[in-house]
Write a protein that holds these residues in place. Structure first.
Motif, mmCIF file in Angstrom:
data_model
loop_
_atom_site.group_PDB
_atom_site.id
_atom_site.type_symbol
_atom_site.label_atom_id
_atom_site.label_comp_id
_atom_site.label_asym_id
_atom_site.label_seq_id
_atom_site.Cartn_x
_atom_site.Cartn_y
_atom_site.Cartn_z
ATOM 1 N N GLN A 1 0.745 -1.092 -0.053
ATOM 2 C CA GLN A 1 0.111 -0.026 -0.004
ATOM 3 C C GLN A 1 0.917 1.257 -0.027
ATOM 4 O O GLN A 1 1.774 1.501 0.658
ATOM 5 C CB GLN A 1 -0.967 0.233 1.228
ATOM 6 N N ASP B 1 0.350 5.723 -0.829
ATOM 7 C CA ASP B 1 -0.344 6.854 -0.398
ATOM 8 C C ASP B 1 -1.604 7.151 -1.175
ATOM 9 O O ASP B 1 -2.496 8.238 -1.202
ATOM 10 C CB ASP B 1 0.450 8.217 -0.458
ATOM 11 N N THR B 2 -1.716 6.376 -2.456
ATOM 12 C CA THR B 2 -2.899 6.441 -3.242
ATOM 13 C C THR B 2 -4.062 5.415 -3.515
ATOM 14 O O THR B 2 -3.440 4.255 -2.980
ATOM 15 C CB THR B 2 -2.252 6.952 -4.796
ATOM 16 N N PRO B 3 -5.017 5.640 -4.064
ATOM 17 C CA PRO B 3 -5.672 4.386 -4.150
ATOM 18 C C PRO B 3 -5.378 3.294 -5.115
ATOM 19 O O PRO B 3 -6.151 2.384 -5.405
ATOM 20 C CB PRO B 3 -7.229 4.928 -4.852
ATOM 21 N N HIS B 4 -4.255 3.466 -5.719
ATOM 22 C CA HIS B 4 -3.749 2.446 -6.661
ATOM 23 C C HIS B 4 -3.614 1.102 -6.426
ATOM 24 O O HIS B 4 -4.108 0.057 -6.656
ATOM 25 C CB HIS B 4 -2.405 2.849 -7.240
#
Length: 155
Positions: free
Chosen positions: A89, A91-94
């Motif tokens: 994981q 910092d983005t929803p990627h």
């Protein structure tokens, strides 16, 4: 070779000497996926699979595991496919999109090929959690994926 698997939780009633496994490995997070691969191979060999019956194919990243698994599962001489990847994981929803897409894609590969296609993908919050699951304090999830493949062939 018939008999109990290394984990002792599942028994093999089939001759694994004649079974052929494809292992599709994501190159992204290579340190982790290599450890998962080593665990998977060790788990298969420890339970009677000939090393010559293990085929490795690399894909660039975890997202590409689905198509790689489908292509390998479509081969008549492949009995089961093990997918190994690692998504950490950020910092983005990627992270969410990749995890959901690969879970769906591997499920589809199972259904389309009607063969076991095993989800050996780590989805962790950080690199340490991944290392802990790729031969660290929580064992090797690659080996668990190999045992799952054998278990499904016994189904």
């Amino acid at each position: 070779m018939a008999g109990p698997l290394k984990s002792g939780s599942v028994k093999s009633s089939i001759n694994l000497l004649k079974k052929k496994f494809a292992i599709v490995v994501a190159e992204w997070n290579e340190e982790i996926t290599e450890a998962l691969y080593e665990g998977a191979v060790a788990g298969l060999v420890a339970n009677g699979v000939k090393k010559s019956n293990i085929v490795r194919k690399n894909v660039p990243g975890t997202f590409e595991l689905s198509l790689g698994a489908l292509w390998m599962g479509e081969k008549k001489n492949i009995d089961a496919v093990i997918c190994l990847g690692c998504v950490i994981q950020g910092d983005t929803p990627h992270f969410d999109y990749i995890c959901q897409a690969v879970a769906y894609g591997i499920t589809e590969a199972n259904l389309k090929t009607r063969k076991p296609v095993i989800f050996g993908v780590l989805t962790t919050l950080n690199k340490q959690q991944a290392m802990d699951r790729a031969g660290g304090k929580f064992g090797n999830k690659g080996e668990e994926a190999a045992l799952t493949a054998i278990g499904m062939l016994n189904f």
